[in-house]
Design an enzyme around this catalytic site. Structure first.
Site, mmCIF file in Angstrom:
data_model
loop_
_atom_site.group_PDB
_atom_site.id
_atom_site.type_symbol
_atom_site.label_atom_id
_atom_site.label_comp_id
_atom_site.label_asym_id
_atom_site.label_seq_id
_atom_site.Cartn_x
_atom_site.Cartn_y
_atom_site.Cartn_z
ATOM 1 N N CYS A 83 0.871 -1.174 0.000
ATOM 2 C CA CYS A 83 0.000 0.000 0.000
ATOM 3 C C CYS A 83 0.905 1.219 0.000
ATOM 4 O O CYS A 83 1.325 1.687 1.046
ATOM 5 C CB CYS A 83 -0.864 0.004 1.254
ATOM 6 S SG CYS A 83 -1.928 -1.410 1.354
ATOM 7 N N GLN A 284 -14.951 -6.603 -9.895
ATOM 8 C CA GLN A 284 -14.273 -5.516 -9.181
ATOM 9 C C GLN A 284 -13.990 -5.915 -7.730
ATOM 10 O O GLN A 284 -14.829 -6.545 -7.095
ATOM 11 C CB GLN A 284 -15.134 -4.249 -9.212
ATOM 12 C CG GLN A 284 -15.231 -3.612 -10.588
ATOM 13 C CD GLN A 284 -13.975 -2.841 -10.962
ATOM 14 O OE1 GLN A 284 -12.967 -2.856 -10.244
ATOM 15 N NE2 GLN A 284 -14.015 -2.181 -12.107
ATOM 16 N N TYR A 313 -16.151 -4.608 -23.186
ATOM 17 C CA TYR A 313 -15.266 -5.105 -22.115
ATOM 18 C C TYR A 313 -16.139 -5.402 -20.888
ATOM 19 O O TYR A 313 -15.895 -4.885 -19.804
ATOM 20 C CB TYR A 313 -14.183 -4.085 -21.747
ATOM 21 C CG TYR A 313 -13.369 -3.551 -22.913
ATOM 22 C CD1 TYR A 313 -12.192 -4.189 -23.307
ATOM 23 C CD2 TYR A 313 -13.772 -2.411 -23.598
ATOM 24 C CE1 TYR A 313 -11.442 -3.686 -24.361
ATOM 25 C CE2 TYR A 313 -13.027 -1.911 -24.651
ATOM 26 C CZ TYR A 313 -11.855 -2.547 -25.028
ATOM 27 O OH TYR A 313 -11.119 -2.035 -26.061
ATOM 28 N N GLU A 334 -17.097 -9.352 -24.596
ATOM 29 C CA GLU A 334 -16.004 -9.639 -23.663
ATOM 30 C C GLU A 334 -15.168 -10.774 -24.252
ATOM 31 O O GLU A 334 -15.691 -11.689 -24.877
ATOM 32 C CB GLU A 334 -16.648 -10.031 -22.315
ATOM 33 C CG GLU A 334 -15.818 -10.870 -21.379
ATOM 34 C CD GLU A 334 -14.578 -10.159 -20.856
ATOM 35 O OE1 GLU A 334 -14.660 -8.984 -20.474
ATOM 36 O OE2 GLU A 334 -13.504 -10.817 -20.858
ATOM 37 N N ASP A 382 -15.118 -0.180 -20.809
ATOM 38 C CA ASP A 382 -14.425 -0.369 -19.525
ATOM 39 C C ASP A 382 -13.200 -1.249 -19.767
ATOM 40 O O ASP A 382 -13.147 -2.387 -19.329
ATOM 41 C CB ASP A 382 -15.394 -1.014 -18.519
ATOM 42 C CG ASP A 382 -14.779 -1.182 -17.136
ATOM 43 O OD1 ASP A 382 -13.671 -0.656 -16.896
ATOM 44 O OD2 ASP A 382 -15.413 -1.843 -16.296
ATOM 45 N N CYS A 409 -9.399 2.460 -15.686
ATOM 46 C CA CYS A 409 -8.594 2.191 -14.488
ATOM 47 C C CYS A 409 -7.176 2.712 -14.674
ATOM 48 O O CYS A 409 -6.284 2.391 -13.894
ATOM 49 C CB CYS A 409 -8.594 0.702 -14.164
ATOM 50 S SG CYS A 409 -7.988 -0.321 -15.503
HETATM 51 N N1 SAH Z 1 -16.929 -4.110 -17.086
HETATM 52 C C1 SAH Z 1 -16.497 -5.204 -16.259
HETATM 53 C C2 SAH Z 1 -15.067 -5.712 -16.541
HETATM 54 C C3 SAH Z 1 -13.992 -4.681 -16.713
HETATM 55 S S1 SAH Z 1 -12.346 -5.313 -16.708
HETATM 56 C C4 SAH Z 1 -16.684 -4.891 -14.793
HETATM 57 O O1 SAH Z 1 -16.974 -3.759 -14.427
HETATM 58 O O2 SAH Z 1 -16.573 -5.795 -13.977
HETATM 59 C C5 SAH Z 1 -11.926 -5.371 -18.401
HETATM 60 C C6 SAH Z 1 -12.440 -6.599 -19.112
HETATM 61 O O3 SAH Z 1 -12.045 -6.498 -20.490
HETATM 62 C C7 SAH Z 1 -11.889 -7.923 -18.626
HETATM 63 O O4 SAH Z 1 -12.975 -8.770 -18.320
HETATM 64 C C8 SAH Z 1 -11.085 -8.471 -19.826
HETATM 65 O O5 SAH Z 1 -11.166 -9.861 -19.954
HETATM 66 C C9 SAH Z 1 -11.763 -7.800 -20.993
HETATM 67 N N2 SAH Z 1 -10.992 -7.602 -22.250
HETATM 68 C C10 SAH Z 1 -9.669 -7.375 -22.405
HETATM 69 N N3 SAH Z 1 -9.378 -7.115 -23.700
HETATM 70 C C11 SAH Z 1 -10.544 -7.190 -24.398
HETATM 71 C C12 SAH Z 1 -10.894 -7.001 -25.774
HETATM 72 N N4 SAH Z 1 -9.985 -6.698 -26.697
HETATM 73 N N5 SAH Z 1 -12.199 -7.134 -26.120
HETATM 74 C C13 SAH Z 1 -13.140 -7.438 -25.185
HETATM 75 N N6 SAH Z 1 -12.870 -7.618 -23.872
HETATM 76 C C14 SAH Z 1 -11.578 -7.502 -23.482
#
Ligand code: SAH
Length: 453
Positions: A83, A284, A313, A334, A382, A409
């Site tokens: 941390c 998350q 995503y 995804e 995302d 992020c």
């Molecule tokens: N929106 C979700 C996940 C966000 S994390 C939430 O809030 O929980 C980002 C996600 O993108 C991950 O699940 C990862 O597997 C996916 N990912 C990574 N590269 C990608 C791509 N090129 N196309 C689609 N998904 C992808």
């Protein structure tokens, strides 16, 4: 000629923080990065590394402390860097994160916009719902907890500022008992032994726990007895998974999984939407702040009920499903197959039949949708830390999607992507959310709408 040398000891004024939370001091304009130093402090440092454009220094003493400096809550954890902002007051951390977003947008994105103050937690401790602990042996004793930063040395962790207390108890129980079942920790150097990692995940609302034992080999004669006693000691554990990772690798999880006890998933709620989460799916890690994050998305989306929304995503579908009740249709995409299966299952679990999920790359699938003539009123992206693929951003522009909500992020890739969109989309609001107190990570939601041309 560089103005400092390795081994040199000097006093410095700290002028700023890096995006990793290190203090920046300067000698004749040459930057020196010092862990645990804060802006407005005067510190004594020793130069430890010299590079072409910067040096690293080790803090020896804080001569004049910043008013934002606090005594770290857990000295040990702090010393090991898990941390890296524990020495900064929580209000100071939130200010740092707001500023980090603003500065990245300005410097990388060439965008000068107001950034709302970062939304923090009332009690920013023990917030994680998932922890992965590496296991090993040292001096004939089992150690487990975390890798010292930048090394493979295992720090023996027995209390934590950010992990869940029950999770820590389960991890300690495994440390205490596992040798009695002849389950020996993995040794990286000789690639021998069995137990590599213990991953523990729980549902904050449901109090269901999942324990994943990551092992080098599944040839473990006394495993059944161990699992029986584990669930007797911790009845909240509703799922025990054996994950087999036989490779020499830094990756935690292997491909093969066997359910040793209970279900292959646990449940949790965000608001009143329920989610099943399997061991490999992204979810998350800070459930309290995930709700704050998704509520920000919902506020930005401002849905009337007739919108078609793309959730790019989408992971296990959390954002789209959180909004599904207020929307006409959700299309999620995804890349991880298991996550999409979870997303579909989660849609059924909540009785939503307007949510559709597809496996694939966002940049390819959404282009196909465009070619099929699908029109969306809103796209939510995302992406992981590396940001969006440029092809996706191009497709968004070509599809003329009226509104974009970007959940990020990583402020630097957010800034890069917003720069690419800036001639086509105008920014309405930028809201950072603190999902990772005491670390330098920040999450950020941005609302944009298409510029009329
Ligand atoms: N929106 C979700 C996940 C966000 S994390 C939430 O809030 O929980 C980002 C996600 O993108 C991950 O699940 C990862 O597997 C996916 N990912 C990574 N590269 C990608 C791509 N090129 N196309 C689609 N998904 C992808």
């Amino acid at each position: 000629m560089k103005p400092v040398d390795v081994g040199q000891i000097l006093e410095l004024e700290i002028v700023d923080l890096t995006s990793n939370g290190e203090g920046i001091g300067k000698v004749n304009g040459f930057p020196i990065f010092i862990e645990k130093a804060l802006p407005d402090e005067r510190v004594r440092v020793e130069i430890t590394k010299l590079k072409k454009n910067f040096a690293l220094g080790k803090m020896l003493e804080v001569i004049d402390p910043s008013p934002e400096r606090v005594k770290p809550y857990a000295e040990d954890l702090y010393r090991y860097g898990a941390c890296n902002l524990l020495h900064l007051s929580y209000q100071g951390q939130l200010k740092f994160k707001t500023n980090l977003v603003k500065e990245n947008l300005k410097r990388i994105g060439k965008i000068d916009v107001d950034v709302n103050p970062c939304l923090g937690m009332a009690h920013p401790y023990n917030y994680r719902n998932k922890s992965a602990f590496p296991f090993g042996m040292r001096d004939g004793r089992i150690v487990g907890g975390l890798f010292a930063p930048g090394t493979h040395e295992i720090i023996d962790l027995n209390e934590s500022v950010i992990d869940n207390p029950t999770t820590i108890e389960i991890m300690k129980y495994i440390k205490r008992t596992i040798l009695a079942y002849h389950i020996v920790p993995y040794d990286e150097i000789s690639h021998s032994g069995i137990l590599r990692h213990v991953v523990i995940r729980h549902g904050e609302k449901t109090k269901e726990y999942m324990v994943t034992l990551v092992v080098r080999t599944k040839d473990i004669p006394q495993l059944t007895a161990f699992v029986e006693n584990l669930i007797k000691a911790f009845p909240m554990v509703v799922s025990v998974i054996l994950n087999v990772n036989p490779d020499r690798t830094n990756r935690i999880l292997g491909d093969e999984e066997i359910v040793l006890y209970g279900n292959s998933y646990i449940h949790d709620y965000i608001g009143d939407v329920q989610f099943a989460i399997s061991s490999k799916s992204f979810y998350q890690v800070n459930p309290t702040q995930t709700k704050v994050l998704y509520d920000t998305v919902a506020r930005f989306a401002n849905l009337k009920g007739n919108e078609v929304i793309i959730d790019a995503y989408c992971g296990i579908g959390t954002i789209g499903l959180y909004l599904a009740k207020q929307a006409k249709a959700i299309y999620g995409v995804e890349i991880v197959r298991e996550a999409v299966e979870d997303a579909k299952y989660n849609a059924r679990l909540n009785g939503f039949n307007n949510a559709h999920f597809i496996v694939g790359k966002a940049e390819e699938v959404i282009r196909d949708w465009k070619n099929d003539g699908i029109q969306a009123d809103l796209i939510i992206v995302d992406p992981p830390r590396k940001g969006c693929d440029q092809r996706l951003l191009d497709t968004i522009v070509e599809m003329k999607i009226p509104r974009v909500i970007y959940v990020s992020c990583n402020p630097s890739t957010l800034a890069r992507d917003l720069n690419l969109l800036k001639d086509y989309y105008q920014i309405h609001e930028v809201q950072p959310v603190d999902l990772f107190p005491h670390t330098s990570h920040v999450e950020c939601v941005t609302l944009m709408s298409k510029v009329e041309k």
